[in-house]
Design a protein around this motif. Structure first.
Motif, PDB file in Angstrom:
ATOM      1  N   GLU A  59      -4.127   1.612  -1.867  1.00  0.00           N
ATOM      2  CA  GLU A  59      -4.226   2.432  -0.667  1.00  0.00           C
ATOM      3  C   GLU A  59      -5.048   1.737   0.413  1.00  0.00           C
ATOM      4  O   GLU A  59      -6.022   1.028   0.116  1.00  0.00           O
ATOM      5  CB  GLU A  59      -4.852   3.790  -0.984  1.00  0.00           C
ATOM      6  N   ARG A  92     -15.171   2.629   9.788  1.00  0.00           N
ATOM      7  CA  ARG A  92     -16.632   2.609   9.803  1.00  0.00           C
ATOM      8  C   ARG A  92     -17.128   1.269  10.342  1.00  0.00           C
ATOM      9  O   ARG A  92     -16.430   0.259  10.295  1.00  0.00           O
ATOM     10  CB  ARG A  92     -17.198   2.833   8.406  1.00  0.00           C
ATOM     11  N   GLU A 124      -7.393   6.696   8.865  1.00  0.00           N
ATOM     12  CA  GLU A 124      -8.798   7.095   8.816  1.00  0.00           C
ATOM     13  C   GLU A 124      -9.595   6.332   9.876  1.00  0.00           C
ATOM     14  O   GLU A 124      -9.220   5.241  10.298  1.00  0.00           O
ATOM     15  CB  GLU A 124      -9.390   6.808   7.433  1.00  0.00           C
ATOM     16  N   TYR A 133       0.858  -1.176   0.000  1.00  0.00           N
ATOM     17  CA  TYR A 133       0.000   0.000   0.000  1.00  0.00           C
ATOM     18  C   TYR A 133       0.904   1.239   0.000  1.00  0.00           C
ATOM     19  O   TYR A 133       1.806   1.358   0.819  1.00  0.00           O
ATOM     20  CB  TYR A 133      -0.907   0.020   1.229  1.00  0.00           C
ATOM     21  N   ALA A 150      -5.524   3.613   3.703  1.00  0.00           N
ATOM     22  CA  ALA A 150      -6.026   4.682   4.569  1.00  0.00           C
ATOM     23  C   ALA A 150      -5.914   4.285   6.045  1.00  0.00           C
ATOM     24  O   ALA A 150      -6.905   4.230   6.765  1.00  0.00           O
ATOM     25  CB  ALA A 150      -7.474   5.026   4.217  1.00  0.00           C
ATOM     26  N   GLN A 209     -17.037  -1.533   7.826  1.00  0.00           N
ATOM     27  CA  GLN A 209     -15.691  -2.042   7.612  1.00  0.00           C
ATOM     28  C   GLN A 209     -15.283  -2.996   8.734  1.00  0.00           C
ATOM     29  O   GLN A 209     -14.693  -4.051   8.478  1.00  0.00           O
ATOM     30  CB  GLN A 209     -14.702  -0.869   7.538  1.00  0.00           C
ATOM     31  N   ARG A 264      -9.110  -5.376   3.755  1.00  0.00           N
ATOM     32  CA  ARG A 264      -9.016  -4.964   2.360  1.00  0.00           C
ATOM     33  C   ARG A 264      -8.757  -3.464   2.340  1.00  0.00           C
ATOM     34  O   ARG A 264      -9.230  -2.732   3.208  1.00  0.00           O
ATOM     35  CB  ARG A 264     -10.291  -5.296   1.588  1.00  0.00           C
ATOM     36  N   GLY A 265      -7.978  -3.011   1.377  1.00  0.00           N
ATOM     37  CA  GLY A 265      -7.692  -1.598   1.277  1.00  0.00           C
ATOM     38  C   GLY A 265      -8.869  -0.836   0.704  1.00  0.00           C
ATOM     39  O   GLY A 265      -9.856  -1.416   0.238  1.00  0.00           O
ATOM     40  N   VAL A 266      -8.772   0.480   0.737  1.00  0.00           N
ATOM     41  CA  VAL A 266      -9.819   1.308   0.127  1.00  0.00           C
ATOM     42  C   VAL A 266      -9.684   1.298  -1.390  1.00  0.00           C
ATOM     43  O   VAL A 266     -10.604   1.697  -2.107  1.00  0.00           O
ATOM     44  CB  VAL A 266      -9.764   2.750   0.676  1.00  0.00           C
ATOM     45  N   SER A 267      -8.514   0.844  -1.865  1.00  0.00           N
ATOM     46  CA  SER A 267      -8.296   0.635  -3.294  1.00  0.00           C
ATOM     47  C   SER A 267      -7.213  -0.427  -3.423  1.00  0.00           C
ATOM     48  O   SER A 267      -6.743  -0.980  -2.430  1.00  0.00           O
ATOM     49  CB  SER A 267      -7.851   1.940  -3.968  1.00  0.00           C
TER      50      SER A 267
END
Length: 205
Positions: free
Chosen positions: A51, A59, A56, A22, A53, A62, A45-48
Motif C-alpha cells: 500500500e 507528513r 493521504e 500497490y 496511501a 515523509q 516508499r509505500g506505507v507497507s
C-alpha cells in the motif's frame, strides 16, 4: 513535483514503470506512473509492502525522506539511524530544511515547506556511492546538483558590471537585453534583468 524536479517528468508521464504493485494505486489513478517510477528509482516508499496511501496528506518526515533520496543520501541516512531520525539528520546537515517553518516532523507538511525543501534539494550537492559492501564509501559532487546534472541548468553569482545602457567596469554591452556578469555577456529577454548594473545577482543559464 518530485519526478519533474529530478528531470524524469516526461518519462513518468509517458507510462508506468515495471515495478512493485500497490493495491491502492489503480492504473487509472492520476499519479500512477509517477508513483511507480518514484518507487522504482528509490525516491518513494509505500506505507507497507502493498500500500502507498496516495490520497493521504504527506507528513514532513515523509517529504524529507523523499528529498534525501532524490540526491543520493538515502544509504547515509540509513547508516545514521534510518527513517525518520537518520533522514532528518542528513537533511539538516545538507541544509535541505533551510527556510522550512514546520517543526513537528510527524504532522502534515505545509505546501510552502515542501516547495522550499524541493528548492533546497535541487541546489544541494549530489552524492554518488563508489563502493557498496562491508564498507560504504561515497563521493560528494561539489557544485554538481540536480539542476546541472539532470536539467543542464547552471548558476552564476556576482555583481552585474554592465548592460547596454551603463557600465561600472569596462564597456557597455553591444546588444540590447544583455548584461555582463563575471566577465561573461549574457543575453536575456526577461524584463527583470534590466537595471541591475551594480547589483549582486544570481543568474541561471
Amino acid at each position: 513535483v518530485v519526478m519533474r524536479a529530478v528531470g524524469y517528468g516526461e518519462l513518468a508521464s509517458a507510462g508506468a514503470a515495471d515495478t512493485v504493485a500497490y493495491t491502492d494505486v489503480p492504473e487509472n489513478h492520476w499519479a500512477y506512473s509517477y508513483i511507480m517510477y518514484g518507487t522504482k528509482f528509490g525516491f518513494f516508499r509505500g506505507v507497507s509492502e502493498t500500500e502507498f496511501a496516495p490520497d493521504e496528506e504527506v507528513r514532513l518526515d515523509q517529504a524529507v525522506s523523499v528529498c534525501v533520496n532524490m540526491i543520493g543520501y538515502g544509504r547515509m541516512a540509513e547508516a545514521q539511524g534510518g527513517y525518520p531520525a537518520g533522514y532528518l539528520s542528513v537533511a539538516s546537515s545538507k541544509k535541505l530544511l533551510n527556510g522550512v517553518r514546520s517543526t513537528d516532523s510527524s504532522k502534515p507538511a505545509r505546501r510552502s515547506d515542501v516547495y522550499r525543501m524541493i528548492y533546497n534539494t535541487i541546489h544541494a550537492d549530489m552524492l554518488i556511492y563508489t563502493s557498496i559492501g562491508s564498507e560504504l564509501t561515497y563521493e560528494v559532487y561539489r557544485d554538481r546538483n540536480l539542476l546541472t546534472e539532470n536539467h543542464g541548468i547552471y548558476q552564476m553569482n556576482g555583481v552585474v558590471t554592465a548592460d547596454d545602457t551603463l557600465a561600472i567596469e569596462g564597456n557597455k554591452t553591444n546588444k540590447a537585453g544583455t548584461f555582463r556578469l563575471q566577465g561573461i555577456e549574457i543575453d536575456s529577454e526577461l524584463p527583470q534583468s534590466k537595471g541591475k548594473v551594480g547589483r549582486n545577482v544570481t543568474c541561471y543559464y
